[in-house]
Design a protein around this motif. Structure first.
Motif, PDB file in Angstrom:
ATOM      1  N   HIS A 186      39.886  50.949  26.071  1.00 32.33           N
ATOM      2  CA  HIS A 186      38.465  51.151  25.776  1.00 32.33           C
ATOM      3  C   HIS A 186      37.636  50.904  27.039  1.00 32.33           C
ATOM      4  O   HIS A 186      36.983  49.864  27.180  1.00 32.33           O
ATOM      5  CB  HIS A 186      38.010  50.202  24.663  1.00 32.33           C
ATOM      6  N   PRO A 187      37.662  51.835  28.018  1.00 32.31           N
ATOM      7  CA  PRO A 187      36.853  51.650  29.235  1.00 32.31           C
ATOM      8  C   PRO A 187      35.365  51.595  28.908  1.00 32.31           C
ATOM      9  O   PRO A 187      34.900  52.200  27.940  1.00 32.31           O
ATOM     10  CB  PRO A 187      37.213  52.861  30.088  1.00 32.31           C
ATOM     11  N   LEU A 188      34.645  50.875  29.759  1.00 34.12           N
ATOM     12  CA  LEU A 188      33.231  50.611  29.500  1.00 34.12           C
ATOM     13  C   LEU A 188      32.392  51.058  30.693  1.00 34.12           C
ATOM     14  O   LEU A 188      32.749  50.796  31.845  1.00 34.12           O
ATOM     15  CB  LEU A 188      33.044  49.117  29.239  1.00 34.12           C
ATOM     16  N   HIS A 189      31.277  51.724  30.390  1.00 34.41           N
ATOM     17  CA  HIS A 189      30.342  52.160  31.422  1.00 34.41           C
ATOM     18  C   HIS A 189      28.947  51.685  31.022  1.00 34.41           C
ATOM     19  O   HIS A 189      28.492  51.961  29.910  1.00 34.41           O
ATOM     20  CB  HIS A 189      30.360  53.679  31.588  1.00 34.41           C
ATOM     21  N   ALA A 190      28.285  50.981  31.927  1.00 35.14           N
ATOM     22  CA  ALA A 190      26.965  50.427  31.630  1.00 35.14           C
ATOM     23  C   ALA A 190      25.986  50.787  32.733  1.00 35.14           C
ATOM     24  O   ALA A 190      26.357  50.868  33.911  1.00 35.14           O
ATOM     25  CB  ALA A 190      27.046  48.904  31.476  1.00 35.14           C
ATOM     26  N   GLU A 191      24.725  51.009  32.360  1.00 32.99           N
ATOM     27  CA  GLU A 191      23.664  51.293  33.324  1.00 32.99           C
ATOM     28  C   GLU A 191      22.453  50.433  32.980  1.00 32.99           C
ATOM     29  O   GLU A 191      22.020  50.394  31.825  1.00 32.99           O
ATOM     30  CB  GLU A 191      23.293  52.771  33.312  1.00 32.99           C
ATOM     31  N   MET A 207      41.634  43.188  35.825  1.00 30.54           N
ATOM     32  CA  MET A 207      40.456  44.032  35.643  1.00 30.54           C
ATOM     33  C   MET A 207      40.217  44.888  36.885  1.00 30.54           C
ATOM     34  O   MET A 207      40.338  44.418  38.014  1.00 30.54           O
ATOM     35  CB  MET A 207      39.235  43.166  35.369  1.00 30.54           C
ATOM     36  N   LYS A 208      39.912  46.156  36.652  1.00 31.14           N
ATOM     37  CA  LYS A 208      39.600  47.088  37.735  1.00 31.14           C
ATOM     38  C   LYS A 208      38.303  47.794  37.409  1.00 31.14           C
ATOM     39  O   LYS A 208      38.079  48.208  36.267  1.00 31.14           O
ATOM     40  CB  LYS A 208      40.719  48.113  37.910  1.00 31.14           C
ATOM     41  N   GLY A 209      37.439  47.950  38.442  1.00 28.21           N
ATOM     42  CA  GLY A 209      36.191  48.650  38.207  1.00 28.21           C
ATOM     43  C   GLY A 209      35.278  48.562  39.402  1.00 28.21           C
ATOM     44  O   GLY A 209      35.694  48.243  40.523  1.00 28.21           O
ATOM     45  N   THR A 262      18.497  50.024  39.935  1.00 32.32           N
ATOM     46  CA  THR A 262      19.365  50.567  38.891  1.00 32.32           C
ATOM     47  C   THR A 262      20.776  50.050  39.134  1.00 32.32           C
ATOM     48  O   THR A 262      21.321  50.199  40.228  1.00 32.32           O
ATOM     49  CB  THR A 262      19.368  52.108  38.912  1.00 32.32           C
ATOM     50  N   LEU A 263      21.352  49.433  38.128  1.00 34.83           N
ATOM     51  CA  LEU A 263      22.689  48.860  38.225  1.00 34.83           C
ATOM     52  C   LEU A 263      23.639  49.648  37.331  1.00 34.83           C
ATOM     53  O   LEU A 263      23.343  49.881  36.159  1.00 34.83           O
ATOM     54  CB  LEU A 263      22.670  47.387  37.798  1.00 34.83           C
ATOM     55  N   LYS A 264      24.764  50.069  37.901  1.00 36.83           N
ATOM     56  CA  LYS A 264      25.789  50.775  37.135  1.00 36.83           C
ATOM     57  C   LYS A 264      27.097  50.001  37.245  1.00 36.83           C
ATOM     58  O   LYS A 264      27.535  49.662  38.343  1.00 36.83           O
ATOM     59  CB  LYS A 264      25.977  52.199  37.652  1.00 36.83           C
ATOM     60  N   ALA A 265      27.693  49.730  36.097  1.00 33.29           N
ATOM     61  CA  ALA A 265      28.961  48.997  36.058  1.00 33.29           C
ATOM     62  C   ALA A 265      30.007  49.850  35.364  1.00 33.29           C
ATOM     63  O   ALA A 265      29.742  50.437  34.306  1.00 33.29           O
ATOM     64  CB  ALA A 265      28.789  47.666  35.335  1.00 33.29           C
ATOM     65  N   HIS A 266      31.183  49.914  35.965  1.00 27.17           N
ATOM     66  CA  HIS A 266      32.294  50.690  35.404  1.00 27.17           C
ATOM     67  C   HIS A 266      33.516  49.759  35.325  1.00 27.17           C
ATOM     68  O   HIS A 266      33.966  49.236  36.343  1.00 27.17           O
ATOM     69  CB  HIS A 266      32.615  51.900  36.278  1.00 27.17           C
ATOM     70  N   PHE A 267      34.003  49.562  34.116  1.00 29.04           N
ATOM     71  CA  PHE A 267      35.222  48.773  33.907  1.00 29.04           C
ATOM     72  C   PHE A 267      36.300  49.728  33.411  1.00 29.04           C
ATOM     73  O   PHE A 267      36.242  50.214  32.278  1.00 29.04           O
ATOM     74  CB  PHE A 267      34.964  47.648  32.902  1.00 29.04           C
ATOM     75  N   GLN A 268      37.270  50.004  34.291  1.00 30.39           N
ATOM     76  CA  GLN A 268      38.224  51.072  34.031  1.00 30.39           C
ATOM     77  C   GLN A 268      39.493  50.601  33.334  1.00 30.39           C
ATOM     78  O   GLN A 268      40.073  51.335  32.531  1.00 30.39           O
ATOM     79  CB  GLN A 268      38.594  51.758  35.349  1.00 30.39           C
ATOM     80  N   ASP A 320      33.468  46.942  44.640  1.00 33.59           N
ATOM     81  CA  ASP A 320      34.700  47.405  43.995  1.00 33.59           C
ATOM     82  C   ASP A 320      35.632  46.219  43.810  1.00 33.59           C
ATOM     83  O   ASP A 320      35.757  45.364  44.706  1.00 33.59           O
ATOM     84  CB  ASP A 320      35.393  48.478  44.844  1.00 33.59           C
ATOM     85  N   PHE A 321      36.284  46.171  42.661  1.00 37.13           N
ATOM     86  CA  PHE A 321      37.234  45.080  42.410  1.00 37.13           C
ATOM     87  C   PHE A 321      38.484  45.631  41.743  1.00 37.13           C
ATOM     88  O   PHE A 321      38.447  46.614  41.005  1.00 37.13           O
ATOM     89  CB  PHE A 321      36.606  43.971  41.559  1.00 37.13           C
ATOM     90  N   ASN A 322      39.598  44.983  42.040  1.00 34.89           N
ATOM     91  CA  ASN A 322      40.888  45.410  41.510  1.00 34.89           C
ATOM     92  C   ASN A 322      41.762  44.162  41.326  1.00 34.89           C
ATOM     93  O   ASN A 322      41.734  43.244  42.145  1.00 34.89           O
ATOM     94  CB  ASN A 322      41.563  46.395  42.462  1.00 34.89           C
ATOM     95  N   GLY A 323      42.528  44.145  40.249  1.00 33.33           N
ATOM     96  CA  GLY A 323      43.381  42.991  39.990  1.00 33.33           C
ATOM     97  C   GLY A 323      42.600  41.714  39.748  1.00 33.33           C
ATOM     98  O   GLY A 323      43.090  40.616  40.014  1.00 33.33           O
ATOM     99  N   LEU A 324      41.384  41.844  39.216  1.00 31.29           N
ATOM    100  CA  LEU A 324      40.553  40.671  38.970  1.00 31.29           C
ATOM    101  C   LEU A 324      41.100  39.893  37.768  1.00 31.29           C
ATOM    102  O   LEU A 324      41.200  40.415  36.662  1.00 31.29           O
ATOM    103  CB  LEU A 324      39.106  41.091  38.705  1.00 31.29           C
ATOM    104  N   SER A 325      41.453  38.644  38.000  1.00 30.44           N
ATOM    105  CA  SER A 325      41.935  37.763  36.941  1.00 30.44           C
ATOM    106  C   SER A 325      41.202  36.433  37.058  1.00 30.44           C
ATOM    107  O   SER A 325      40.997  35.925  38.152  1.00 30.44           O
ATOM    108  CB  SER A 325      43.447  37.535  37.046  1.00 30.44           C
ATOM    109  N   ALA A 326      40.803  35.893  35.926  1.00 31.17           N
ATOM    110  CA  ALA A 326      40.071  34.625  35.917  1.00 31.17           C
ATOM    111  C   ALA A 326      40.295  33.929  34.590  1.00 31.17           C
ATOM    112  O   ALA A 326      40.534  34.578  33.564  1.00 31.17           O
ATOM    113  CB  ALA A 326      38.577  34.857  36.158  1.00 31.17           C
TER     114      ALA A 326
END
Length: 701
Positions: free
Chosen positions: A270-275, A232-234, A248-254, A214-220
C-alpha cells in the motif's frame, strides 16, 4: 535575520568573491597585493566590502586572506573571515584549502538548536571567471553544535542563476534536529541511507528554493517498542518561492513496513503519496496547511488546517475528509488486526467528514461518517447491505486514540440499517435503528422487535459508556417471548421447548453480570435459567455459566433425542454453579431425581440401564443373568432414579441418591421385578476427561 535568505546569501558570498567585477583599488607590496572589492547585489539585498591580502606563492598559484564587512543584507554577524589558495592556470580559478568563517551569526533557530552560532565552511572548488559557473566539492560545513556535514555546492548563471547544495550523509543532522524537537527520539535505534539536495533557481529574478530528501533501507525502533519502521524507501520534496514563501511538501513512501502499537501497515503493498501546502510561520508561530494524501488500497484523505504557536505550545484546527471505495484493507489495518478480531471481515464504501481542533495532548473531532452497501462477517454471522449516516463527537489522546472526555458536547443521533442479518438459523431483514456515537458513550434509540422462531426478541435501554476505553460498560435489557428452541439448538443436543423471560445485563471488559431470569418449558418440564455470568469474556481463558432448574422433565422424548435408550417418567433437575472454560465444563453441581408423585409410570430399557451403569460405575452390565434377561425383556419398570454429580478442579464425583440398607442406588427396581444399578464405590473420584470418555462410549459425540 530573514531565515529564507540565509542559504541564498551564504552561497552567493562564496561565488561572488572572485567572479563579480567591481570598482577597486590596490597597493603594491613586496610579496602580494592588498585588495578591496565593493559588493553590490540589489536583487539579493546585499551590499558590503570585501578586503584582504593576495599573496603570490609560485607560478600561477596564490593565497588570499581577508574579511567581508556587511553594510546591507539579511546576514547580521560578527566578522566574516575568508582564506584560500587559488590557481589561475587554464583560465579557471581553482580554489584549495578554502575556509570561510562567520562569527556570531545573528540567527535564532530553536528547531535546529542554533542561537547566534559560529559558521565555518572548508573545502575546495573551481570557478569559471568568464561564465561565473562554480563547483565546490567536499565542502565541510559546521554550524554551532550541529554535526559536521560533507557537501557539494555548484552554481550556474544559466536561466537567471541556479545553485545546488548536495549533502551526502545528512542522517546525523536529521537525527539531531528530530531529537531537539522530540527528545525521546534520542533513545530510538535507527539506520538508513539518506541523500539531501537543496537548490536555488532564478536567483537574479524571482528566486525559488527546493529540497529533496531520498531515503532507502530506513529502519527505526522506539525505546518502548511501540513504533517500528523497517526497510522504508521513499522521498520527501519541498518547493517554495522566496519572495512570497508558500512551501509545497511532497512525500512518497514506496516500500517497507511500519508498526505503531498494534497498527501494522505494509507500505510495499500500500504505497503512500502525500502533498502538503503550507505558509511560512509568522512571528507568533502561525501557519496554514492543506494536505492531500492518496494511499493505494487505503483511501483518499484531504484536510486543511491552521496551526498556532508551533514553536512552544502548538494548537491546531481545521477540517478533514476521508473516503474509500473499498473498506476491506483499511478495516483490516485499523480494526481487525490491532484489536485482535480474528475471523472478522468487511467490505463496502466508507466516508468520513469532520472538523477538528486540539493540542498535542488532546484532539476533538466532530463530524459524520457514512457507510454504503457494506458487509461485515464473523464466522457464520453476516450483516449485509449496511447503510448509515452517523454523526459523531470524539476526543483523541496524545497517541490519537479515542478517550473519554467530559468536555465533549452531546452527539446527535444518526440512523443505521441492515438489509439482512444471518447467523446460523437466525435471519432478520430490513432492520434499522437510531444511534449516537461519542467518545463518552454510544446510545441506541428504539430497536425494533425481532421475530425469532415463533416468538419475539427485543433489546432496549441499550447504552455503552466509554466505548473506546478499557473501562467500557455496556448495559441494557433483553425481553424474550415464546422462542422455539429446537431450530436454534445444535444437532448433537436437540432441545425441544420454548423460552421467554427478561434480563438486565452489564458487560465490562472482564465481567458480564445479569439480573432477572429466563423461563420456559423443555421436553414437557418447566425450566428457569438465572445467575448468568461471564469472566474475561473477550479472552481465550474466558469462563461463563448459569444455574438451571427443570421440574417434571419428560424423560421419554429426551432419552430418544439423546439416543441413550428409552426412559419414561418425570424428573426434576438442578444444575447449579455451572462454569464453562475453554468450551467445556470446569465445575458444576448436578442433582437429578425422578419426580415424586408425578403420576406417570417409569420404565427403562436395557440400553438405558447400560448407559447409566457406564456413566455411574465405568462399566456396563455384565454376567450370564444379563444375557438371559436380554433374550426375554427389553424394558423394565423402576421405582426411582436419582444421581448427584459434582465437578471441581477436574475431579468428577458421582453419587446415587437412593439409599436403602446402606446401599447406594442410581436406579432402584420395584419390589417384584426389575434391575438395580448400584454405586458400589461411592467415594470413587475420576478425572473429568475419563468421564468424557465414558459419555462418548454411550452417546457417541
Amino acid at each position: 535575520m530573514n531565515r529564507r535568505s540565509l542559504f541564498f546569501s551564504a552561497c552567493m558570498l562564496l561565488l561572488l568573491i572572485f567572479t563579480t567585477p567591481q570598482s577597486s583599488f590596490s597597493k603594491d607590496g613586496g610579496f602580494g597585493l592588498n585588495w578591496q572589492f565593493s559588493v553590490d547585489l540589489p536583487q539579493a539585498g546585499i551590499a558590503g566590502v570585501l578586503k584582504g591580502y593576495v599573496e603570490h606563492l609560485k607560478g600561477s598559484q596564490f593565497r588570499f586572506n581577508g574579511e567581508y564587512l556587511n553594510r546591507k543584507g539579511p546576514i547580521e554577524s560578527g566578522p566574516i573571515k575568508l582564506s584560500t589558495n587559488f590557481d589561475l592556470d587554464s583560465g579557471l580559478l581553482r580554489l584549495n584549502s578554502f575556509q570561510l568563517t562567520i562569527k556570531n551569526l545573528k540567527a535564532d533557530l530553536p528547531q535546529l538548536g542554533l542561537s547566534n552560532p559560529d559558521l565555518s565552511i572548508t573545502g575546495k572548488g573551481i570557478i569559471d571567471p568568464v561564465s561565473g559557473a562554480a563547483d565546490f566539492k567536499d565542502l565541510l560545513l559546521k554550524a554551532g553544535n550541529l554535526p559536521e556535514l560533507t557537501t557539494r555546492l555548484s552554481y550556474t548563471p544559466v536561466r537567471d542563476g541556479s545553485c545546488l547544495l548536495e549533502i551526502s550523509n545528512p542522517l546525523p543532522l536529521l537525527e539531531r534536529i528530530v531529537e531537539i524537537n522530540f527528545p525521546d527520539f534520542e533513545k530510538w535505534d535507527k539506520e538508513g541511507e539518506f541523500s539531501l539536495k537543496i537548490a536555488l533557481r532564478k536567483i537574479s529574478s524571482s528566486p525559488e528554493a527546493s529540497l529533496r530528501l531520498d531515503f532507502n533501507g530506513l529502519s527505526a525502533a522506539s525505546a518502548d517498542g511501540l513504533a517500528l519502521i523497517d526497510s522504508m524507501k521513499g522521498s520527501i520534496e519541498a518547493d517554495s518561492l522566496l519572495d512570497n514563501p508558500q512551501p509545497t511538501l511532497k512525500a512518497h513512501f514506496q516500500s517497507g513496513e511500519a508498526l505503531y502499537d498494534t497498527f501494522y501497515v505494509n507500505i510495499t503493498k500500500h504505497p503512500l503519496h502525500a502533498e502538503i501546502e503550507s505558509t511560512i510561520p509568522d512571528k507568533s508561530g502561525r501557519i496554514k496547511l492543506k494536505t492531500h494524501l492518496n494511499w493505494k488500497g487505503m483511501g483518499d484523505f484531504k484536510a486543511d488546517a491552521q496551526l498556532k504557536n508551533i514553536f512552544y505550545s502548538p494548537t491546531f484546527s481545521g477540517n478533514a475528509e476521508y473516503k474509500t471505495a473499498e473498506l476491506s484493507a483499511p478495516f483490516k489495518t485499523f480494526a481487525i488486526d490491532p484489536f485482535s478480531l480474528e475471523g472478522l471481515g468487511g467490505n463496502g464504501k466508507f466516508a468520513l467528514r469532520c472538523a477538528f481542533n486540539g493540542t498535542k495532548a488532546k484532539t476533538h473531532l466532530r463530524g459524520e461518517m457514512s457507510f454504503e452497501n457494506c458487509t461485515v462477517r464473523k464466522d457464520e454471522t453476516v450483516f449485509s447491505d449496511i447503510n448509515a449516516d452517523l454523526p459523531f463527537v470524539l476526543s483523541l489522546n496524545e497517541r490519537f486514540l479515542p478517550q473519554a472526555d467530559q468536555t465533549l458536547p452531546y452527539s446527535p443521533a444518526g440512523m443505521i440499517s441492515f438489509d439482512e442479518i444471518k447467523s446460523g438459523q437466525l435471519e432478520i431483514t430490513n432492520f434499522a435503528f437510531p444511534i449516537s456515537v461519542s467518545s463518552n458513550s454510544i446510545e441506541f434509540g428504539t430497536i425494533p422487535t425481532i421475530s425469532l422462531e415463533g416468538g419475539t426478541f427485543n433489546l432496549s435501554d441499550l447504552k455503552m459508556r466509554h466505548p473506546f476505553n478499557d473501562d467500557f460498560a455496556l448495559n441494557g435489557k433483553i425481553v424474550a417471548k415464546g422462542i422455539n428452541l429446537l431450530p436454534l439448538s445444535p444437532k448433537s443436543l436437540p432441545i425441544n421447548g420454548q423460552i421467554s423471560g427478561d434480563l438486565k445485563f452489564w458487560l465490562l471488559k472482564d465481567h458480564l453480570s445479569t439480573s432477572g431470569k429466563l423461563y420456559g418449558n423443555v421436553y414437557g418440564g418447566e425450566m428457569t435459567i438465572d445467575e448468568i455470568f461471564a469472566e474475561n469474556p473477550f479472552e481465550d481463558s474466558r469462563q461463563y455459566g448459569a444455574d438451571f432448574n427443570v421440574t417434571h422433565l419428560d424423560l421419554e422424548p429426551l432419552s430418544k433425542a439423546l439416543d441413550i435408550g428409552r426412559i419414561t417418567g418425570r424428573m426434576d433437575l438442578e444444575l447449579n454453579e455451572l462454569v464453562i472454560a475453554y468450551d467445556q465444563p470446569a465445575s458444576f453441581h448436578l442433582v437429578a431425581r425422578t419426580t415424586p408423585g408425578s403420576g406417570k409410570s417409569g420404565d427403562i430399557s436395557l440400553k438405558a440401564v447400560n448407559t447409566l451403569s457406564v456413566i455411574g460405575t465405568g462399566s456396563g452390565l455384565t454376567g450370564a443373568g444379563v444375557g438371559v434377561f436380554s433374550q426375554f425383556f427389553k424394558e423394565f419398570g423402576y421405582a426411582g432414579l436419582g444421581l448427584e454429580c459434582t465437578l471441581n478442579d477436574d475431579i468428577f464425583k458421582i453419587r446415587g441418591l437412593i439409599r436403602d440398607d446402606g446401599i447406594e442406588y442410581i436406579i432402584k427396581r420395584p419390589p417384584l421385578f426389575g434391575i438395580n444399578v448400584i454405586n458400589s464405590n461411592p467415594e470413587n473420584l475420576i478425572s473429568f476427561s475419563d468421564m468424557l470418555k465414558r459419555l462418548k462410549r454411550v452417546i457417541g459425540n
